[in-house]
Design a protein around this motif. Structure first.
Motif, PDB file in Angstrom:
ATOM      1  N   UNK A 144      35.978  42.224   0.319  1.00 34.47           N
ATOM      2  CA  UNK A 144      35.015  43.238   0.742  1.00 34.47           C
ATOM      3  C   UNK A 144      33.919  42.625   1.613  1.00 34.47           C
ATOM      4  N   UNK A 145      33.398  41.479   1.200  1.00 34.72           N
ATOM      5  CA  UNK A 145      32.352  40.815   1.986  1.00 34.72           C
ATOM      6  C   UNK A 145      32.876  40.356   3.344  1.00 34.72           C
ATOM      7  N   UNK A 146      34.118  39.856   3.370  1.00 37.86           N
ATOM      8  CA  UNK A 146      34.696  39.444   4.647  1.00 37.86           C
ATOM      9  C   UNK A 146      34.905  40.636   5.574  1.00 37.86           C
ATOM     10  N   UNK A 147      35.296  41.774   5.017  1.00 33.07           N
ATOM     11  CA  UNK A 147      35.449  42.981   5.832  1.00 33.07           C
ATOM     12  C   UNK A 147      34.112  43.431   6.396  1.00 33.07           C
ATOM     13  N   UNK A 148      33.073  43.389   5.551  1.00 34.73           N
ATOM     14  CA  UNK A 148      31.729  43.748   6.030  1.00 34.73           C
ATOM     15  C   UNK A 148      31.310  42.807   7.145  1.00 34.73           C
ATOM     16  N   UNK A 149      31.523  41.492   6.925  1.00 31.69           N
ATOM     17  CA  UNK A 149      31.131  40.514   7.930  1.00 31.69           C
ATOM     18  C   UNK A 149      31.939  40.599   9.203  1.00 31.69           C
ATOM     19  N   UNK A 150      33.183  41.024   9.081  1.00 37.36           N
ATOM     20  CA  UNK A 150      34.032  41.151  10.270  1.00 37.36           C
ATOM     21  C   UNK A 150      33.399  42.091  11.291  1.00 37.36           C
ATOM     22  N   UNK A 151      32.772  43.145  10.816  1.00 38.67           N
ATOM     23  CA  UNK A 151      32.188  44.141  11.715  1.00 38.67           C
ATOM     24  C   UNK A 151      30.676  43.952  11.913  1.00 38.67           C
ATOM     25  N   UNK A 152      29.999  43.347  10.946  1.00 43.26           N
ATOM     26  CA  UNK A 152      28.538  43.329  11.010  1.00 43.26           C
ATOM     27  C   UNK A 152      27.930  41.940  10.805  1.00 43.26           C
ATOM     28  N   UNK A 204      27.709  33.312  22.807  1.00 42.56           N
ATOM     29  CA  UNK A 204      28.715  32.413  22.239  1.00 42.56           C
ATOM     30  C   UNK A 204      29.154  32.843  20.838  1.00 42.56           C
ATOM     31  N   UNK A 205      28.755  34.028  20.430  1.00 45.04           N
ATOM     32  CA  UNK A 205      29.159  34.511  19.114  1.00 45.04           C
ATOM     33  C   UNK A 205      30.648  34.837  19.105  1.00 45.04           C
ATOM     34  N   UNK A 206      31.342  34.361  18.064  1.00 40.87           N
ATOM     35  CA  UNK A 206      32.758  34.693  17.873  1.00 40.87           C
ATOM     36  C   UNK A 206      32.954  35.145  16.436  1.00 40.87           C
ATOM     37  N   UNK A 207      33.895  36.053  16.186  1.00 39.88           N
ATOM     38  CA  UNK A 207      34.163  36.478  14.806  1.00 39.88           C
ATOM     39  C   UNK A 207      34.759  35.341  13.992  1.00 39.88           C
ATOM     40  N   UNK A 208      34.674  35.460  12.686  1.00 37.89           N
ATOM     41  CA  UNK A 208      35.097  34.374  11.796  1.00 37.89           C
ATOM     42  C   UNK A 208      36.571  34.038  11.915  1.00 37.89           C
ATOM     43  N   UNK A 247      27.366  35.718   7.312  1.00 38.54           N
ATOM     44  CA  UNK A 247      27.869  36.190   6.029  1.00 38.54           C
ATOM     45  C   UNK A 247      29.275  35.671   5.755  1.00 38.54           C
ATOM     46  N   UNK A 248      30.149  35.733   6.746  1.00 36.21           N
ATOM     47  CA  UNK A 248      31.534  35.315   6.540  1.00 36.21           C
ATOM     48  C   UNK A 248      31.661  33.802   6.373  1.00 36.21           C
ATOM     49  N   UNK A 249      30.773  33.030   6.995  1.00 37.79           N
ATOM     50  CA  UNK A 249      30.784  31.571   6.821  1.00 37.79           C
ATOM     51  C   UNK A 249      30.495  31.208   5.371  1.00 37.79           C
ATOM     52  N   UNK A 290      37.494  22.157  13.172  1.00 38.41           N
ATOM     53  CA  UNK A 290      38.457  22.842  14.034  1.00 38.41           C
ATOM     54  C   UNK A 290      37.953  24.205  14.494  1.00 38.41           C
ATOM     55  N   UNK A 291      37.229  24.923  13.629  1.00 34.88           N
ATOM     56  CA  UNK A 291      36.852  26.302  13.954  1.00 34.88           C
ATOM     57  C   UNK A 291      35.833  26.371  15.086  1.00 34.88           C
ATOM     58  N   UNK A 292      34.899  25.417  15.132  1.00 37.22           N
ATOM     59  CA  UNK A 292      33.943  25.358  16.238  1.00 37.22           C
ATOM     60  C   UNK A 292      33.070  26.596  16.390  1.00 37.22           C
ATOM     61  N   UNK A 293      32.649  27.188  15.295  1.00 37.08           N
ATOM     62  CA  UNK A 293      31.835  28.396  15.386  1.00 37.08           C
ATOM     63  C   UNK A 293      30.349  28.034  15.481  1.00 37.08           C
ATOM     64  N   UNK A 294      29.650  28.707  16.364  1.00 33.43           N
ATOM     65  CA  UNK A 294      28.220  28.470  16.534  1.00 33.43           C
ATOM     66  C   UNK A 294      27.459  29.017  15.330  1.00 33.43           C
TER      67      UNK A 294
END
Length: 315
Positions: A26-34, A213-217, A281-283, A198-202
């Motif tokens: 549920x938290x990952x779904x919320x974070x996916x969009x927000x 430079x924002x990318x989804x999780x 949130x997803x991190x 490997x993921x390289x997320x900012x």
């Protein structure tokens, strides 16, 4: 829900894991969009509470591995049936691993974080602006060494005093716990470290309010020195859940107390990492999830339990 109902529910690892899985999804779904708007709404790099957890909260996984090593030290010292050189190797190897964990996985980063607090205050910068992926602030070699040796000696003294009171039966059980717990921590920590690289997320604070430079999780960027996904701090916090295994199996209330306090620590760390802008949130959620998943698999294979919920349910 009373304590017996909770214990009966928790006595089924599949049910407990299923509930945790549902919350995580549920938290990952919320974070996916927000992810982005949530981060921008709650971020505060001047949060002292979050900064304290950022700067000093990485201790659980190193602590569990070090405690496991201390069990092996006590076992090697006490087990007279083994050849002397085997006992010596056990003690020496356990001390080396414990000392390495203390320095490389905790003190090295924590000392840097502590120094950045001073630097941030001196510059008038927000106290949460420490570079989570490393920096050039450090003490002298002698300063680092004396902090390390004092903490290490105190830890050895306290842990060995505690373990010396255990009878042989309890110590033999703790040896099994130590091997499983240390293995679980190392596997989970290495998996998260590999993913971070490997993921390289900012990180949110690195973006400074600009989503360019924002990318989804779920979108890995490759190695680029940015390491927001998953959260290393929540990974470390999740390691504390294993501490309940070190409590004597006949001390049911103590097991529960350690379990719930450990879970509370995980949740607080999860929240503070989002608050201070070090993670989305997803991190933070994924950091907890990956470690818990590793623990669930390893404990299921070894038929070990964090808490003896079945016995608690019978009380």
């Amino acid at each position: 829900m009373n304590n017996h109902k909770v214990a009966r529910f928790m006595a089924s690892p599949a049910k407990a894991f299923g509930l945790a899985s549902g919350i995580i999804i549920l938290l990952l779904l919320i974070g996916t969009f927000w992810d982005w708007p949530i981060s921008q709404a709650v971020i505060n790099q001047n949060s002292w509470f979050s900064a304290i957890f950022q700067d000093f909260g990485l201790w659980p996984i190193p602590f569990i591995v070090m405690l496991s090593c201390m069990v092996i030290v006590q076992y090697g010292y006490r087990n007279r049936e083994q050849p002397g050189f085997i006992r010596l190797l056990e003690i020496f190897g356990a001390l080396c691993l414990a000392g390495w964990q203390l320095w490389f996985n905790y003190l090295k980063t924590t000392i840097y974080y502590a120094l950045t607090i001073q630097d941030d205050l001196r510059r008038g910068a927000p106290i949460g602006t420490a570079n989570s992926d490393g920096g050039n602030l450090h003490l002298s070699w002698a300063g680092n060494f004396w902090i390390w040796i004092i903490v290490f000696v105190v830890f050895i003294a306290i842990s060995q005093a505690w373990l010396s009171r255990k009878n042989d039966q309890k110590l033999n059980r703790l040896v099994k716990v130590a091997i499983v717990a240390a293995f679980a921590c190392i596997v989970a920590n290495d998996a998260v470290t590999a993913m971070k690289n490997y993921w390289g997320r900012w990180r949110p604070y690195e973006l400074a309010g600009n989503p360019m430079h924002f990318t989804p999780w779920y979108h890995p960027n490759g190695m680029n020195t940015h390491m927001s996904f998953p959260s290393g701090h929540t990974t470390a916090a999740a390691g504390l859940m294993l501490l309940a295994m070190f409590v004597d199996r006949d001390h049911y209330r103590a097991q529960q107390w350690v379990f719930w306090c450990s879970l509370a620590y995980c949740v607080i760390m999860w929240a503070t990492r989002i608050r201070i802008g070090a993670h989305f949130l997803t991190d933070a959620t994924s950091g907890l999830w990956i470690v818990w998943l590793a623990f669930y698999i390893i404990l299921s294979i070894t038929h070990m339990h964090l808490v003896e919920w079945n016995e608690i349910a019978k009380e």
